[in-house]
Design a protein around this motif. Sequence first.
Motif, PDB file in Angstrom:
ATOM      1  N   CYS A 121       3.599  -1.531 -10.673  1.00 48.36           N
ATOM      2  CA  CYS A 121       3.047  -0.466  -9.827  1.00 48.36           C
ATOM      3  C   CYS A 121       4.081   0.630  -9.612  1.00 48.36           C
ATOM      4  O   CYS A 121       5.276   0.429  -9.798  1.00 48.36           O
ATOM      5  CB  CYS A 121       2.562  -1.024  -8.480  1.00 48.36           C
ATOM      6  N   ASP A 122       3.578   1.792  -9.243  1.00 51.62           N
ATOM      7  CA  ASP A 122       4.448   2.901  -8.866  1.00 51.62           C
ATOM      8  C   ASP A 122       4.631   2.966  -7.352  1.00 51.62           C
ATOM      9  O   ASP A 122       5.702   3.348  -6.871  1.00 51.62           O
ATOM     10  CB  ASP A 122       3.852   4.227  -9.355  1.00 51.62           C
ATOM     11  N   THR A 123       3.575   2.626  -6.606  1.00 50.77           N
ATOM     12  CA  THR A 123       3.625   2.665  -5.144  1.00 50.77           C
ATOM     13  C   THR A 123       2.981   1.413  -4.582  1.00 50.77           C
ATOM     14  O   THR A 123       1.917   0.973  -5.040  1.00 50.77           O
ATOM     15  CB  THR A 123       2.892   3.903  -4.599  1.00 50.77           C
ATOM     16  N   LEU A 124       3.622   0.856  -3.574  1.00 48.19           N
ATOM     17  CA  LEU A 124       3.124  -0.306  -2.860  1.00 48.19           C
ATOM     18  C   LEU A 124       2.735   0.104  -1.450  1.00 48.19           C
ATOM     19  O   LEU A 124       3.519   0.756  -0.756  1.00 48.19           O
ATOM     20  CB  LEU A 124       4.213  -1.380  -2.806  1.00 48.19           C
ATOM     21  N   VAL A 125       1.525  -0.272  -1.038  1.00 42.86           N
ATOM     22  CA  VAL A 125       1.077  -0.100   0.348  1.00 42.86           C
ATOM     23  C   VAL A 125       0.935  -1.489   0.938  1.00 42.86           C
ATOM     24  O   VAL A 125       0.166  -2.315   0.422  1.00 42.86           O
ATOM     25  CB  VAL A 125      -0.261   0.654   0.438  1.00 42.86           C
ATOM     26  N   ILE A 126       1.643  -1.769   2.016  1.00 45.24           N
ATOM     27  CA  ILE A 126       1.659  -3.120   2.565  1.00 45.24           C
ATOM     28  C   ILE A 126       1.291  -3.111   4.045  1.00 45.24           C
ATOM     29  O   ILE A 126       1.777  -2.271   4.799  1.00 45.24           O
ATOM     30  CB  ILE A 126       3.046  -3.787   2.342  1.00 45.24           C
ATOM     31  N   GLY A 127       0.371  -3.997   4.436  1.00 42.96           N
ATOM     32  CA  GLY A 127       0.073  -4.181   5.849  1.00 42.96           C
ATOM     33  C   GLY A 127      -1.355  -3.981   6.303  1.00 42.96           C
ATOM     34  O   GLY A 127      -1.757  -4.583   7.301  1.00 42.96           O
ATOM     35  N   PRO A 128      -2.169  -3.117   5.671  1.00 50.05           N
ATOM     36  CA  PRO A 128      -3.511  -2.872   6.218  1.00 50.05           C
ATOM     37  C   PRO A 128      -4.317  -4.158   6.378  1.00 50.05           C
ATOM     38  O   PRO A 128      -4.356  -5.005   5.465  1.00 50.05           O
ATOM     39  CB  PRO A 128      -4.158  -1.966   5.168  1.00 50.05           C
ATOM     40  N   GLY A 133     -10.399   1.518  11.064  1.00 51.30           N
ATOM     41  CA  GLY A 133     -10.238   1.738   9.641  1.00 51.30           C
ATOM     42  C   GLY A 133      -9.664   3.085   9.276  1.00 51.30           C
ATOM     43  O   GLY A 133      -9.270   3.307   8.125  1.00 51.30           O
ATOM     44  N   SER A 134      -9.572   3.998  10.241  1.00 56.04           N
ATOM     45  CA  SER A 134      -9.065   5.339   9.951  1.00 56.04           C
ATOM     46  C   SER A 134      -7.626   5.288   9.451  1.00 56.04           C
ATOM     47  O   SER A 134      -7.254   5.998   8.508  1.00 56.04           O
ATOM     48  CB  SER A 134      -9.175   6.210  11.203  1.00 56.04           C
ATOM     49  N   GLY A 135      -6.810   4.461  10.068  1.00 56.16           N
ATOM     50  CA  GLY A 135      -5.415   4.333   9.643  1.00 56.16           C
ATOM     51  C   GLY A 135      -5.285   3.710   8.265  1.00 56.16           C
ATOM     52  O   GLY A 135      -4.371   4.058   7.503  1.00 56.16           O
ATOM     53  N   ASP A 136      -6.180   2.787   7.913  1.00 55.30           N
ATOM     54  CA  ASP A 136      -6.160   2.197   6.579  1.00 55.30           C
ATOM     55  C   ASP A 136      -6.419   3.257   5.513  1.00 55.30           C
ATOM     56  O   ASP A 136      -5.819   3.247   4.436  1.00 55.30           O
ATOM     57  CB  ASP A 136      -7.220   1.096   6.476  1.00 55.30           C
ATOM     58  N   VAL A 137      -7.342   4.181   5.820  1.00 56.98           N
ATOM     59  CA  VAL A 137      -7.628   5.285   4.904  1.00 56.98           C
ATOM     60  C   VAL A 137      -6.392   6.169   4.732  1.00 56.98           C
ATOM     61  O   VAL A 137      -6.015   6.527   3.607  1.00 56.98           O
ATOM     62  CB  VAL A 137      -8.823   6.119   5.421  1.00 56.98           C
TER      63      VAL A 137
END
Length: 293
Positions: free
Chosen positions: A107-114, A232-236
């Motif tokens: 991957c190029d970017t990791l999003v962790i936590g949602p 869910g707004s923050g997840d977006v």
Amino acid sequence: MTDTIPLDSNWIAANPPPVHGNGTTKNSRGRVLAIGGSAMVPGALRLTGEAALRVGAGKLQMATIASVAIGLGLVVPEAGVLALPEDSDGEIAGGAGPLLETSLNGCDTLVIGPGMGSAGAAKALLDIVLNQRCDEVTLVIDALAIGSARDLRDALVAFDGRMVFTPHHGEMAMLTGLDEDAVAKSPEKVARDVAVQYGAVVVLKGSDTVIAAPDGTTLHYGGGGTGLATGGSGDVLAGAIGGLMSRGASPIIAAGWGVWLHGQSGRRVATTKGPIGFLAREVPAEFPRLLPQ
């Protein structure tokens, strides 16, 4: 004191995201890996992942607990899914490291936590990630994973200059040890301090949003309306920032554009659905209309 810059149409025009021309492939447009979710919030990664795709990321993989992985893949058929071990509380369990190694390297970017509901599980997951080699990966830390960063500060040095935090005031309180009133009283100072301490761009969310970079750059966005104060707004938002980073945007450009797209898209949805009551999943569909061609 560092001046605060309005995050408005002037800033947007002066700081465009990368543009991909002829010959672009889905790999060169960016590969995002989103890790999170739980039995209580099984759909959070759908919001994060769709937002990443809607801002132009070329490939998406979502890693979540095994019991919901197939269902998640069915609602986002454009993505790959990775089933991770699940503990008795419905959270991502230990032992996920070997399963994640290939995905992290690809991957190029990791999003962790949602979507994670346990601070302990979030900390264990972030610790796993920090023990992998991710020399070129950019990182978005969201939700309960933000608070756990406080205990992993030394390890996070490896992502200095390649990292974005996306806390609301409560999560910022967890990270800093301040109470929420203190965060609310001085959001710009708190965001700047954390940005310097962690080498990260900080997106401090609220009715107004403050974005602070380690070099002192501070942006202010006046908000996209009360309708965005919804589950869910923050997840977006995390997915939008991650998708832009995967395309090659710097952390400050990705954060600024992510916040602006999120807010302006909320305003657009409000004009057709009403100011309150629209859903977070309705927001990402507006992103492509606002992105430069």
